[in-house]
Scaffold this motif. Structure first.
Motif, short mmCIF file in Angstrom:
data_model
loop_
_atom_site.label_atom_id
_atom_site.label_comp_id
_atom_site.label_asym_id
_atom_site.label_seq_id
_atom_site.Cartn_x
_atom_site.Cartn_y
_atom_site.Cartn_z
N GLY A 210 -38.60 114.61 53.96
CA GLY A 210 -38.20 113.97 55.20
C GLY A 210 -39.37 113.72 56.13
N PRO A 211 -39.19 112.85 57.12
CA PRO A 211 -40.30 112.44 58.00
C PRO A 211 -40.85 113.56 58.87
CG PRO A 211 -38.23 111.55 58.79
CD PRO A 211 -37.95 112.12 57.44
N GLY A 212 -39.98 114.42 59.40
CA GLY A 212 -40.48 115.52 60.21
C GLY A 212 -41.34 116.47 59.42
N ALA A 213 -40.96 116.72 58.16
CA ALA A 213 -41.76 117.59 57.31
C ALA A 213 -43.13 117.01 57.05
CB ALA A 213 -41.02 117.84 55.99
N ALA A 214 -43.23 115.68 56.98
CA ALA A 214 -44.53 115.04 56.80
C ALA A 214 -45.44 115.33 57.98
CB ALA A 214 -44.35 113.54 56.62
N VAL A 215 -44.89 115.31 59.19
CA VAL A 215 -45.68 115.64 60.38
C VAL A 215 -46.12 117.09 60.34
CG1 VAL A 215 -45.65 115.80 62.89
CG2 VAL A 215 -44.50 113.89 61.76
N ALA A 216 -45.20 117.99 60.00
CA ALA A 216 -45.51 119.42 60.00
C ALA A 216 -46.58 119.76 58.98
CB ALA A 216 -44.24 120.22 59.73
N LEU A 217 -46.54 119.15 57.79
CA LEU A 217 -47.45 119.51 56.70
C LEU A 217 -48.66 118.60 56.61
CD1 LEU A 217 -44.86 120.33 53.89
CD2 LEU A 217 -46.14 121.92 55.32
N ASP B 86 -49.89 104.55 51.74
CA ASP B 86 -51.16 105.24 51.91
C ASP B 86 -50.97 106.71 52.24
OD1 ASP B 86 -50.11 105.00 54.39
OD2 ASP B 86 -51.83 104.02 55.31
N LEU B 87 -49.71 107.15 52.35
CA LEU B 87 -49.34 108.55 52.64
C LEU B 87 -49.77 109.00 54.02
CD1 LEU B 87 -50.04 110.35 49.23
CD2 LEU B 87 -47.90 109.40 50.11
N LEU B 88 -50.17 108.09 54.91
CA LEU B 88 -50.53 108.46 56.27
C LEU B 88 -49.28 108.56 57.12
CD1 LEU B 88 -52.97 108.93 58.22
CD2 LEU B 88 -52.73 106.52 58.86
N VAL B 89 -49.18 109.62 57.90
CA VAL B 89 -48.03 109.82 58.78
C VAL B 89 -48.04 108.74 59.86
CG1 VAL B 89 -46.99 111.34 60.50
CG2 VAL B 89 -47.90 112.30 58.37
N PRO B 90 -47.00 107.95 59.99
CA PRO B 90 -46.96 106.93 61.05
C PRO B 90 -47.09 107.54 62.44
CG PRO B 90 -45.22 106.56 59.44
CD PRO B 90 -45.80 107.89 59.12
N GLY B 91 -47.98 106.99 63.22
CA GLY B 91 -48.19 107.48 64.58
C GLY B 91 -49.20 108.58 64.70
N TRP B 92 -49.88 108.94 63.60
CA TRP B 92 -50.81 110.08 63.66
C TRP B 92 -51.95 109.84 64.65
CZ3 TRP B 92 -49.98 114.81 62.19
CH2 TRP B 92 -51.04 115.71 62.12
N ALA B 93 -52.41 108.60 64.75
CA ALA B 93 -53.47 108.31 65.72
C ALA B 93 -53.01 108.61 67.14
CB ALA B 93 -53.91 106.84 65.60
N TYR C 231 -39.00 102.50 78.52
CA TYR C 231 -37.59 102.90 78.60
C TYR C 231 -37.43 104.42 78.55
CZ TYR C 231 -37.07 97.97 77.55
OH TYR C 231 -37.17 96.61 77.58
N GLY C 232 -38.52 105.16 78.36
CA GLY C 232 -38.43 106.61 78.34
C GLY C 232 -37.79 107.15 77.08
N THR C 233 -37.86 106.42 75.97
CA THR C 233 -37.22 106.85 74.74
C THR C 233 -38.21 107.62 73.86
OG1 THR C 233 -37.76 104.71 73.79
CG2 THR C 233 -35.55 105.00 74.70
N CYS C 234 -37.68 108.24 72.82
CA CYS C 234 -38.48 109.01 71.87
C CYS C 234 -38.76 108.18 70.63
CB CYS C 234 -37.76 110.29 71.47
SG CYS C 234 -37.58 111.51 72.80
N ARG C 235 -39.87 108.46 69.99
CA ARG C 235 -40.25 107.76 68.77
C ARG C 235 -39.32 108.15 67.62
NH1 ARG C 235 -45.43 106.18 66.75
NH2 ARG C 235 -46.37 107.18 68.56
N ARG C 236 -38.93 107.17 66.84
CA ARG C 236 -38.20 107.44 65.61
C ARG C 236 -39.21 107.80 64.52
NH1 ARG C 236 -34.73 102.72 64.23
NH2 ARG C 236 -33.28 103.74 65.65
N LEU C 237 -39.06 108.97 63.95
CA LEU C 237 -39.98 109.40 62.90
C LEU C 237 -39.71 108.63 61.62
CD1 LEU C 237 -40.02 113.28 63.48
CD2 LEU C 237 -41.54 111.53 64.43
N ARG C 238 -40.79 108.23 60.97
CA ARG C 238 -40.70 107.46 59.74
C ARG C 238 -41.42 108.19 58.61
NH1 ARG C 238 -36.58 103.97 60.08
NH2 ARG C 238 -36.80 102.45 61.74
N GLU C 239 -40.98 107.91 57.38
CA GLU C 239 -41.64 108.46 56.21
C GLU C 239 -43.03 107.86 56.07
OE1 GLU C 239 -40.42 110.76 54.33
OE2 GLU C 239 -38.23 110.67 54.38
N PRO C 240 -44.00 108.60 55.51
CA PRO C 240 -45.32 108.03 55.26
C PRO C 240 -45.22 106.81 54.35
CG PRO C 240 -45.36 110.41 55.00
CD PRO C 240 -43.92 110.02 55.14
#
Length: 815
Positions: free
Chosen positions: A173-180, A133-140, A121-130
């Motif tokens: 927040g979820p975006g900060a988890a990706v950044a850090l 296990d504290l792993l960022v969802p979608g990191w793989a 559908y060409g949509t963007c992923r909704r960012l989720r909190e870790p």
């Protein structure tokens, strides 16, 4: 990789003479670099050791623009615009529009990065909190996307650097988890879920500032109607960190399958309005700023919208307050933001956020050279009033948005205009074709009407040649007119396309009139020289003074693409190279005719040196692929102007000189501090780090993709075909005709070989142009643009020159 000391000493010694010469043309080294003493360096090091970096607070969002900001609707952002520095972010990632994950990954990697390709559908992923296990969802997925790309992105670079330096950090927040996140996908320091209330967020940030040097907060996202982010299927996640989808994960959705978060008909009714989303984000920003004020610390605050709000890209909001990220920089207050990545007041890139954070924390030197492609954001002077600064940022986005839909139609129209001119020259003015056409018309039309039409087609050669010269000059003036049109804010007029069209036509008329003044018309290559001089001068002056006219010009830099904001891009280089070669031809031609080949060669050399310096100096043009094309072109042109034949030895020497020049430019830039380097210096570091192959692969793939998928290819092929057909073998056959062959009715029987006698520099000029545009095509990404754009100036001016020559020889022929 650290720079080998022996290499630095060797390069420094070899480059010393080069630096002295280059400094004359534009100051390749930063002011004061030569005058620094060892004592100054030691003093600066001691002062830096004694000072503790200020805390840094990064407030990240996505989809937020300055046009969303108002004194009543968003009071926190409005107050920040009054006291801090403001700017816009070109959020382009690896796709035309950036998703939230792309923006936060750019902060994590310090380079262009993105999520994997979106679902059907060409949509963007909704960012989720870790999770637990504290792993960022979608990191793989993020790592896989980086591995597939050719930009050398390293997700987790920021987190790894902070961890190795022992910097305490808190993410909210979820975006900060990706950044850090570190390279394993787990946030460094402490991670906190985004509180549900503004008061809760204030307390969370206050607590974080008591223990952390860096606090990153994801305050949310703004999405356009129908563009809500969605949850990706579980198969895209690797929550156990083994590099494989988790057991029992669901498969990718089938078309028509509804995912959690998909927009359905009922959702369309309850979907929050843009203004409501913006107010929510502003309340969170206010909560964070209150916490910063309560902390009583001198804190550097960065506010950045890192991605688009939908499929249509826009320039995003950026602001900063407090101490500058650079120790020598002015505080972020009542000015505009800028970085060395853009060199444009008010423009930043998402990749500038990471160097800004690291510089503010005094960690910039702990990152491997070349890993970061951005530069720290600094404050530069802007309008005195906050309302004016915000209005300027809104204006930048409106300018970029107004020109975006006009670029493709403009190039198609330019192609059509050039093809019409080409067809007119090759077929419409061919005497054989006209004879057959007039014969057919005389038979088809009755009596005197048919004879009158047939005779009228070839009875006014002077008028035809005059119109052809005007047409050639006018068509060649279109490219530079698109730059000059930006002197007037056409995008503020509705409809903007009409205003831009009127401005371009007006500038074409002015340039054509100047080129055809009696003083220039009497000079065989006068009109050609005038148009070439205006084109080269406008581009050179614009780039030397900041490249303001190129920004959001039809043939210039498109901020929404997020490529180059300064120096010579491919289109500017093509126009500049073609114009400077033609200008040298126009200057040298009368000298060669008067038997002064030495002077002619000197003139060509002077034009070539100035053009190459402007194009290649890191402080001006910063073009890596330009000097290797310009040096051989002007060297060959100078030798031919001097009457010197070129053999294999000279050809190899010319290529070696071109390589030496571009390497000198790149090494000089590499010797500068990392945050002052352009892509020239970063390329040297890439070579030293062994990363040259991905760069070559990326540029080659881009070149091939554009070659077979761009409308400019048609123009390039048509122009080359014209040169081959008219100036190649058929021209030699026609030129051998004593009466001018099929074009004799225009030249009054003068043989076309006489053009080579009257304009002896035209043939060497064509050779030089083929070298410049050909090498430019081979060495640059989107290389087909270079010959295609160059032809839009070269061929029309050659047509005008030929028409002018025919007009000049007609009076000398017997009637």
């Amino acid at each position: 990789m650290p720079r080998p000391p022996g290499l630095v000493r060797a390069v420094s010694a070899a480059a010393a003479v080069t630096v002295g010469v280059l400094a004359v043309f534009g100051g390749a080294l930063p002011a004061g670099a030569v005058g620094a003493t060892a004592g100054d360096t030691v003093a600066a090091a001691v002062a830096a050791a004694e000072s503790e970096p200020n805390p840094v607070v990064v407030i990240g969002a996505t989809g937020l623009r300055w046009e969303d900001v108002g004194a009543l609707t968003t009071p926190a952002l409005w107050d920040l615009s009054r006291t801090g520095a403001v700017g816009t972010i070109a959020a382009r990632s690896l796709r035309p529009s950036a998703c939230p994950a792309d923006g936060w990954l750019a902060v994590s990697a310090g380079a262009r990065a993105s999520d994997l390709a979106s679902d059907p559908y060409g949509t963007c992923r909704r960012l989720r909190e870790p999770g637990t296990d504290l792993l960022v969802p979608g990191w793989a997925d993020y790592l896989e996307s980086a591995a597939q790309g050719n930009y050398g992105a390293q997700p987790g670079l920021l987190g790894d650097t902070l961890a190795s330096a022992g910097v305490t950090a808190t993410g909210v927040g979820p975006g900060a988890a990706v950044a850090l996140a570190d390279s394993d996908g787990r946030p460094v320091g402490e991670h906190v879920r985004l509180p549900a209330t503004a008061n809760g967020l204030t307390k969370t940030v206050e607590t974080a500032l008591e223990t952390s040097q860096l606090v990153v907060i994801d305050v949310g996202t703004v999405r356009d109607p129908g563009q809500l982010t969605v949850d990706r299927p579980a198969s895209a996640l690797d929550t156990d960190g083994d590099g494989q989808p988790d057991p029992g994960a669901t498969a990718l959705p089938e078309p028509g399958e509804i995912l959690e978060g998909d927009l359905t008909a009922p959702d369309a009714v309850t979907e929050p309005a843009r203004s409501e989303q913006v107010r929510t984000i502003d309340e969170r920003i206010r909560a964070v700023l209150e916490a910063v004020d309560e902390s009583g610390q001198d804190t550097t605050v960065l506010v950045a919208s890192l991605a688009d709000s939908g499929r249509q890209p826009h320039l995003q909001l950026a602001a900063a307050a407090g101490p500058s990220a650079l120790a020598t920089g002015e505080p972020y207050e009542e000015n505009l933001l800028e970085s060395r990545s853009t060199r444009q007041p008010g423009y930043l890139m998402p990749t500038d956020i990471t160097p800004t954070i690291l510089s503010a924390l005094d960690l910039r030197d702990q990152v491997t050279p070349g890993a970061l492609v951005g530069s720290p954001a600094t404050g530069v002077p802007g309008p005195p009033l906050a309302s004016q600064r915000v209005a300027a940022m809104v204006d930048q986005d409106r300018h970029a948005w107004a020109v975006r839909p006009l670029v493709a139609p403009f190039f198609m129209l330019l192609i059509v205009i050039n093809l019409i001119l080409y067809g007119l020259v090759t077929l419409g003015l061919n005497g054989v074709v006209l004879a057959r056409l007039s014969s057919g018309l005389s038979r088809a039309l009755p009596g005197r009407i048919g004879r009158a039409v047939a005779d009228g087609m070839t009875s006014q050669p002077g008028m035809v040649l005059g119109a052809l010269r005007i047409a050639g000059v006018a068509v060649a003036s279109i490219p530079v007119a698109t730059f000059l049109a930006n002197l007037t804010p056409w995008w503020r007029v509705q409809p903007a396309s009409y205003a831009l069209t009127a401005l371009i036509i007006g500038w074409v008329a002015v340039i054509t009139a100047l080129a055809l003044l009696p003083r220039w018309k009497s000079w065989l290559l006068g009109p050609l020289g005038v148009v070439a001089a205006i084109t080269a001068a406008v581009i050179a002056v614009d780039i030397a003074t900041g490249a303001r006219l190129q920004i959001s010009a039809l043939m210039g830099v498109q901020p929404l693409v997020g490529a180059r904001f300064y120096g010579f891009n491919n289109q500017a280089f093509a126009l500049f190279a073609a114009s400077t070669v033609l200008l040298a031809v126009a200057f040298a031609n009368p000298l060669v005719k008067r038997g002064r080949p030495g002077w002619a060669a000197a003139v060509v050399a002077i034009v070539g040196v100035v053009a190459t310096a402007l194009d290649g100096l890191p402080s001006v043009g910063a073009d890596f692929g330009g000097p290797p094309a310009l040096v051989p072109a002007f060297a060959v042109l100078a030798l031919l102007a001097g009457g010197i034949r070129i053999g294999w030895v000279k050809a190899l020497g010319i290529l070696g000189a071109a390589a030496a020049v571009v390497i000198s430019f790149a090494v000089v830039d590499w010797l500068r501090p990392a945050d002052s380097q352009t892509h020239l210096g970063r390329f040297v570091q890439t070579v030293l780090d062994g990363g040259i192959w991905p760069v070559i692969t990326r540029k080659a793939s881009q070149n091939i993709e554009i070659l077979f998928g761009n409308a400019l290819t048609l123009l390039a092929i048509a122009g080359i075909a014209l040169v081959v057909l008219v100036l190649g073998r058929p021209l030699r056959a026609i030129a051998s005709a004593p009466d001018g062959g099929p074009f004799g009715w225009l030249s009054a029987g003068a043989p076309l070989t006489q053009l080579g006698t009257d304009a002896p520099m035209l043939r060497p000029g064509l050779v030089a142009l083929a070298i410049a545009l050909g090498i430019g095509f081979a060495l640059n990404d989107s290389g087909v643009v270079i010959p295609a754009v160059g032809i839009t100036v070269v061929v029309p001016l050659l047509v005008a020159a030929c028409a002018g020559w025919m007009l000049s020889v007609r009076p000398r022929q017997p009637r």
